[in-house]
Write a protein that holds these residues in place. Structure first.
Motif, PDB file in Angstrom:
ATOM      1  N   HIS A 143       0.843  -1.206   0.000  1.00 17.79           N
ATOM      2  CA  HIS A 143       0.000   0.000   0.000  1.00 17.79           C
ATOM      3  C   HIS A 143       0.873   1.249   0.000  1.00 17.79           C
ATOM      4  O   HIS A 143       0.840   2.076   0.916  1.00 17.79           O
ATOM      5  CB  HIS A 143      -0.965  -0.029   1.186  1.00 17.79           C
ATOM      6  CG  HIS A 143      -1.953  -1.150   1.085  1.00 17.79           C
ATOM      7  ND1 HIS A 143      -3.118  -1.035   0.361  1.00 17.79           N
ATOM      8  CD2 HIS A 143      -1.911  -2.423   1.559  1.00 17.79           C
ATOM      9  CE1 HIS A 143      -3.776  -2.192   0.419  1.00 17.79           C
ATOM     10  NE2 HIS A 143      -3.063  -3.051   1.130  1.00 17.79           N
ATOM     11  N   ARG A 160      -5.203   4.756  -5.600  1.00 13.45           N
ATOM     12  CA  ARG A 160      -4.878   5.044  -4.202  1.00 13.45           C
ATOM     13  C   ARG A 160      -5.978   5.891  -3.600  1.00 13.45           C
ATOM     14  O   ARG A 160      -6.305   6.955  -4.105  1.00 13.45           O
ATOM     15  CB  ARG A 160      -3.541   5.779  -4.095  1.00 13.45           C
ATOM     16  CG  ARG A 160      -3.108   6.061  -2.664  1.00 13.45           C
ATOM     17  CD  ARG A 160      -1.742   6.728  -2.644  1.00 13.45           C
ATOM     18  NE  ARG A 160      -1.313   7.012  -1.275  1.00 13.45           N
ATOM     19  CZ  ARG A 160      -1.629   8.118  -0.599  1.00 13.45           C
ATOM     20  NH1 ARG A 160      -2.383   9.044  -1.192  1.00 13.45           N
ATOM     21  NH2 ARG A 160      -1.219   8.308   0.628  1.00 13.45           N
ATOM     22  N   VAL A 167      -4.201   1.359  -1.195  1.00 23.54           N
ATOM     23  CA  VAL A 167      -4.191   1.114  -2.635  1.00 23.54           C
ATOM     24  C   VAL A 167      -5.259   0.059  -2.905  1.00 23.54           C
ATOM     25  O   VAL A 167      -5.131  -1.088  -2.481  1.00 23.54           O
ATOM     26  CB  VAL A 167      -2.814   0.645  -3.123  1.00 23.54           C
ATOM     27  CG1 VAL A 167      -2.864   0.314  -4.621  1.00 23.54           C
ATOM     28  CG2 VAL A 167      -1.766   1.722  -2.865  1.00 23.54           C
TER      29      VAL A 167
END
Length: 281
Positions: A143, A160, A167
């Motif tokens: 992420h 995102r 994400v």
């Protein structure tokens, strides 16, 4: 669009794609973290800010703003408790209807185990302690604050969420080009070469399956965050300190307190992606 996909968009999309109604607040830290809602949805498909957490000044970045969800995995505690990692993986599989294909090359991975040298190729494991060489490490989507997968996706199927740094993916937009897989430096994305539904051992009606021809990955359990719950892997390790989750931008959060106290490493920091997952070894 079939009923399963429509239901998936209604559940998973509530937290990362099209939040409806009042925002869901999850008190993971001293500052409530926005998991879904109109603001999150509006931010979800925006382009990634060029400066990461904030605009760059003359000699560095400004102080981080807003919420950025992240995770600390303590491999020491994970390895001290046999079966804990397997329990975390099993909880993720059960929560997200992850298929278990018989051939390992078709494996769908959200959170998985791998040798330390494979997870951390930039960190030398030569003459490493036996606890490092004899036990697996943990891998999942990082992420990232600067995710290359988002830039590579031609349809914005992966994006995102600027409200919390997750994400996420909109599987309805995925065309199966696998550009995101090629762009990800962590091998954190998997492609469904076959219909996954026959290979789901126990179907979770609250999180419909994906379909053949799409990519999938860890979503930090966005659907659970929207309900005020912890990620499934975090919940399965509760009380052990093996996985800590929360707002990396909140200095009073538990996850930040752990990072301030312990030395941690990240996967491939030289890639410049600014991962949100930290490891204590």
């Amino acid at each position: 669009m079939d009923k399963q996909r429509r239901k998936f968009l209604k559940i998973a999309g509530a937290s990362v794609v099209a939040g409806i109604g009042a925002p869901a607040i999850i008190k993971l830290t001293a500052t409530p973290a926005l998991a879904s809602g109109h603001d999150a949805a509006a931010a979800g498909h925006e382009a990634i800010p060029a400066a990461g957490h904030g605009e760059q000044g003359g000699h560095g970045e400004a102080a981080p703003q807003g919420v950025r969800l992240g995770m600390v995995i303590d491999l020491r505690k994970m390895n001290d408790t046999p079966g804990l990692l397997d329990a975390a993986i099993a909880s993720c599989i059960a929560a997200h209807n992850i298929p278990e294909f018989p051939n390992s090359k078709d494996e769908i991975k959200w959170i998985w185990k791998a040798p330390f040298s494979g997870v951390f190729p930039e960190h030398s494991s030569r003459h490493a302690a036996k606890k490092i060489t004899d036990n697996p490490a943990v891998a999942l989507c990082n992420h990232c604050d600067e995710p290359p997968c988002v830039r590579a996706c031609p349809t914005q199927a992966t994006f995102r969420n600027n409200a919390n740094g997750v994400v996420a993916m909109d599987y309805h937009r995925c065309i199966g080009c696998r550009f995101c897989m090629a762009a990800c430096p962590y091998g954190a994305r998997s492609f469904n070469w076959y219909d996954p539904r026959p290979y789901i051992k126990k179907y979770n009606k609250d999180f419909p399956s994906r379909m053949k021809g799409v990519v999938e990955k860890c979503n930090f359990c966005s659907e659970r965050l929207a309900l005020g719950q912890e990620p499934a892997c975090v919940e399965s390790c509760r009380g052990t300190g093996a996985i800590t989750f929360g707002d990396l931008n909140d200095p009073n959060s538990e996850v930040r307190q752990v990072l301030d106290k312990e030395f941690s490493i990240q996967r491939k920091p030289s890639a410049g992606t600014k991962p949100s997952v930290f490891y204590i070894v």
